[in-house]
Design a protein around this motif. Structure first.
Motif, PDB file in Angstrom:
ATOM      1  N   VAL A   1      -5.065 -18.946  33.881  1.00 24.55           N
ATOM      2  CA  VAL A   1      -5.798 -17.688  34.409  1.00 24.55           C
ATOM      3  C   VAL A   1      -7.156 -18.016  34.774  1.00 24.55           C
ATOM      4  O   VAL A   1      -7.940 -18.556  33.544  1.00 24.55           O
ATOM      5  N   MET A   2      -7.926 -17.612  35.706  1.00 23.90           N
ATOM      6  CA  MET A   2      -9.276 -17.773  36.028  1.00 23.90           C
ATOM      7  C   MET A   2      -9.747 -16.446  36.296  1.00 23.90           C
ATOM      8  O   MET A   2      -9.378 -15.875  37.532  1.00 23.90           O
ATOM      9  N   PRO A   3     -10.352 -15.595  35.358  1.00 25.10           N
ATOM     10  CA  PRO A   3     -10.737 -14.338  35.680  1.00 25.10           C
ATOM     11  C   PRO A   3     -11.764 -14.216  36.894  1.00 25.10           C
ATOM     12  O   PRO A   3     -12.635 -15.265  37.309  1.00 25.10           O
ATOM     13  N   HIS A   4     -11.653 -13.070  37.420  1.00 26.84           N
ATOM     14  CA  HIS A   4     -12.798 -12.969  38.505  1.00 26.84           C
ATOM     15  C   HIS A   4     -14.231 -12.998  37.624  1.00 26.84           C
ATOM     16  O   HIS A   4     -14.535 -12.729  36.669  1.00 26.84           O
TER      17      HIS A   4
ATOM     18  N   ALA B   1       3.513 -21.257  41.710  1.00 32.02           N
ATOM     19  CA  ALA B   1       3.589 -19.820  41.608  1.00 32.02           C
ATOM     20  C   ALA B   1       2.265 -19.429  41.287  1.00 32.02           C
ATOM     21  O   ALA B   1       1.362 -19.824  40.739  1.00 32.02           O
ATOM     22  N   GLY B   2       1.650 -18.288  42.159  1.00 33.56           N
ATOM     23  CA  GLY B   2       0.362 -17.868  42.174  1.00 33.56           C
ATOM     24  C   GLY B   2       0.229 -16.369  42.256  1.00 33.56           C
ATOM     25  O   GLY B   2       0.754 -15.813  43.052  1.00 33.56           O
ATOM     26  N   SER B   3      -1.028 -15.928  42.073  1.00 26.02           N
ATOM     27  CA  SER B   3      -1.516 -14.514  42.166  1.00 26.02           C
ATOM     28  C   SER B   3      -2.075 -14.415  43.746  1.00 26.02           C
ATOM     29  O   SER B   3      -2.228 -15.912  44.260  1.00 26.02           O
ATOM     30  N   ASP B   4      -2.379 -13.262  44.342  1.00 24.11           N
ATOM     31  CA  ASP B   4      -3.079 -13.510  45.590  1.00 24.11           C
ATOM     32  C   ASP B   4      -4.449 -14.242  45.654  1.00 24.11           C
ATOM     33  O   ASP B   4      -5.024 -14.605  46.516  1.00 24.11           O
TER      34      ASP B   4
ATOM     35  N   ALA C   1      -2.318 -27.052  38.031  1.00 22.90           N
ATOM     36  CA  ALA C   1      -2.687 -25.601  38.115  1.00 22.90           C
ATOM     37  C   ALA C   1      -4.213 -25.362  38.184  1.00 22.90           C
ATOM     38  O   ALA C   1      -4.658 -24.555  39.032  1.00 22.90           O
ATOM     39  N   LYS C   2      -5.046 -25.992  37.320  1.00 27.38           N
ATOM     40  CA  LYS C   2      -6.564 -25.918  37.494  1.00 27.38           C
ATOM     41  C   LYS C   2      -6.960 -26.426  38.691  1.00 27.38           C
ATOM     42  O   LYS C   2      -8.117 -25.766  39.167  1.00 27.38           O
ATOM     43  N   ALA C   3      -6.522 -27.782  39.261  1.00 24.16           N
ATOM     44  CA  ALA C   3      -7.186 -28.007  40.630  1.00 24.16           C
ATOM     45  C   ALA C   3      -6.861 -27.284  41.689  1.00 24.16           C
ATOM     46  O   ALA C   3      -7.652 -26.913  42.434  1.00 24.16           O
ATOM     47  N   ILE C   4      -5.796 -26.506  41.732  1.00 21.94           N
ATOM     48  CA  ILE C   4      -5.401 -25.519  42.696  1.00 21.94           C
ATOM     49  C   ILE C   4      -6.232 -24.269  42.433  1.00 21.94           C
ATOM     50  O   ILE C   4      -6.716 -23.674  43.497  1.00 21.94           O
ATOM     51  N   SER C   5      -6.431 -24.028  41.167  1.00 27.01           N
ATOM     52  CA  SER C   5      -7.251 -22.942  40.907  1.00 27.01           C
ATOM     53  C   SER C   5      -8.731 -23.068  41.342  1.00 27.01           C
ATOM     54  O   SER C   5      -9.407 -22.076  41.689  1.00 27.01           O
ATOM     55  N   ASP C   6      -9.168 -24.201  40.901  1.00 29.54           N
ATOM     56  CA  ASP C   6     -10.627 -24.618  41.294  1.00 29.54           C
ATOM     57  C   ASP C   6     -10.820 -24.601  42.710  1.00 29.54           C
ATOM     58  O   ASP C   6     -11.863 -24.135  43.083  1.00 29.54           O
ATOM     59  N   VAL C   7      -9.905 -24.978  43.580  1.00 31.02           N
ATOM     60  CA  VAL C   7      -9.887 -24.728  44.980  1.00 31.02           C
ATOM     61  C   VAL C   7      -9.888 -23.482  45.484  1.00 31.02           C
ATOM     62  O   VAL C   7     -10.987 -23.080  46.362  1.00 31.02           O
TER      63      VAL C   7
ATOM     64  N   ILE D   1      -7.702 -15.087  39.531  1.00 31.81           N
ATOM     65  CA  ILE D   1      -6.794 -16.217  39.781  1.00 31.81           C
ATOM     66  C   ILE D   1      -5.719 -16.627  38.834  1.00 31.81           C
ATOM     67  O   ILE D   1      -6.135 -16.962  37.618  1.00 31.81           O
ATOM     68  N   SER D   2      -4.482 -16.579  39.060  1.00 28.44           N
ATOM     69  CA  SER D   2      -3.639 -17.134  38.001  1.00 28.44           C
ATOM     70  C   SER D   2      -2.496 -17.946  38.851  1.00 28.44           C
ATOM     71  O   SER D   2      -2.045 -17.898  39.819  1.00 28.44           O
TER      72      SER D   2
END
Length: 362
Positions: free
Chosen positions: A115-118, A273-276, A311-317, A354-355
């Motif tokens: 989970v990566m907060p706003h 799977a991920g949030s919008d 999951a972190k790589a996708i969230s970082d992008v 981002i999750s």
């Protein structure tokens, strides 16, 4: 001549089930009449012609019958086809799904989440939440625009905390989509009285039969990457653009209104799977490319499992793109199509929580 008596009203349900004016409860009285009674007006008979969304559409047809036939009948008239209605409807009743466990599971499962907060919500962790437990998982996207009360747990986090205790005892072998619906709705019913805000939800299970089952309420998404391509994807459920289905005390939406996905997985498949916050900023094909680029990566013990680092790589992008006002994104393209202000050029990221959850079939 004496006026003819007015005919008794004909009951539609009387024809079907033996009540109303067409019931033959007094055959003896009719039989002793000195002259044959004139034929009554044809009675309407209901015929099932089609079924659509659990609503039976009916049509009428005429059936000729005489009063004499009515008089000697020892049973109320009932159209022959009505005795088969239950059999016909039974064909459309969904069968209870059973997960058949093979002697040797087709693969093992590894899961990782992030989970990566706003950026403006880092101090309190943001509004998204994730959950994973063996072969089951979930992504819960807190709705930023929903009213919230300070000091009360967020709806999204409450759903994530409650899901494990609402699944069947044998959830470690896999969970049917009906189980997912029931569990999510039970969590929502509890959260209505104990949480604040609102949340979309995406929950899934990878059964030991090798089948992925997922339920999506809102606009969080899930896709399956196989050999570099997107092999399957959930369907978003929205009222209109930027207004997804969501669970909350004030929302009429329910878990059973979510879209469902059932897909046979194979060794080597990767589920994302991920949030919008992920899918609004990164196109499906780009997510698949990130997965492929990392297939041979060997994270250190400190970095965590392959699924955690992916999951972190996708969230970082997703975060990088969200901060780019000139990046072409799925959200900017949809915003331009829906004539949203600020997106007239069809470019620009969307800053959000981002999750992400990644599942790898080994």
């Amino acid at each position: 001549p004496e006026p003819e008596p007015e005919p008794a009203p004909v009951s539609l349900f009387g024809n079907l089930f033996g009540g109303g004016a067409t019931a033959k409860s007094e055959p003896a009285a009719a039989a002793v009449k000195s002259a044959p009674a004139p034929s009554p007006a044809p009675a309407p008979v209901v015929a099932v012609v089609k079924e659509k969304k659990d609503v039976l559409v009916v049509a009428t047809k005429e059936k000729k019958e005489t009063a004499a036939e009515d008089a000697v009948s020892d049973k109320p008239y009932r159209p022959a086809f009505t005795s088969r209605v239950d059999d016909m409807l039974a064909k459309f009743k969904p069968k209870k799904e059973i997960i058949e466990i093979p002697d040797v599971p087709p693969f093992t499962v590894e899961m990782g989440s992030l989970v990566m907060p706003h950026p403006d919500k880092i101090s309190w962790g943001g509004e998204d939440a994730v959950w994973s437990d063996g072969v089951t998982f979930g992504v819960f996207d807190g709705v930023s625009g929903a009213e919230k009360i300070d000091g009360i747990p967020l709806y999204s986090r409450t759903l994530a905390e409650l899901m494990p205790s609402n699944l069947p005892p044998d959830a470690d072998t896999g969970v049917t989509t009906d189980n997912l619906v029931a569990a999510l709705q039970a969590c929502a019913d509890t959260a209505d009285g104990s949480a604040t805000g609102a949340s979309t939800a995406l929950v899934g299970s990878v059964g030991k039969d090798g089948t992925l089952r997922a339920l999506c309420v809102g606009d969080s998404s899930l896709l399956v990457v196989r050999e570099g391509e997107v092999a399957a994807r959930t369907k978003d459920v929205v009222h209109y653009f930027d207004c997804p289905y969501q669970l909350s005390l004030d929302s009429p939406d329910t878990a059973k209104e979510g879209s469902r996905l059932k897909f046979a997985l194979e060794p080597g498949d990767v589920v994302v799977a991920g949030s919008d916050g992920v899918f609004d900023n990164v196109a499906d094909g780009d997510i698949a490319a990130i997965v492929v680029a990392r297939l041979d990566a060997k994270p250190t013990k400190k970095e965590g499992r392959w699924t955690d680092t992916t999951a972190k790589a996708i969230s970082d992008v997703a975060r990088e793109v969200s901060l780019d006002d000139f990046a072409p994104t799925p959200y900017s393209a949809a915003s331009k199509k829906n004539k949203q202000p600020g997106y007239e050029d069809g470019v620009g990221g969307k800053v959000d929580d981002i999750s992400c959850t990644v599942v790898r079939c080994l």
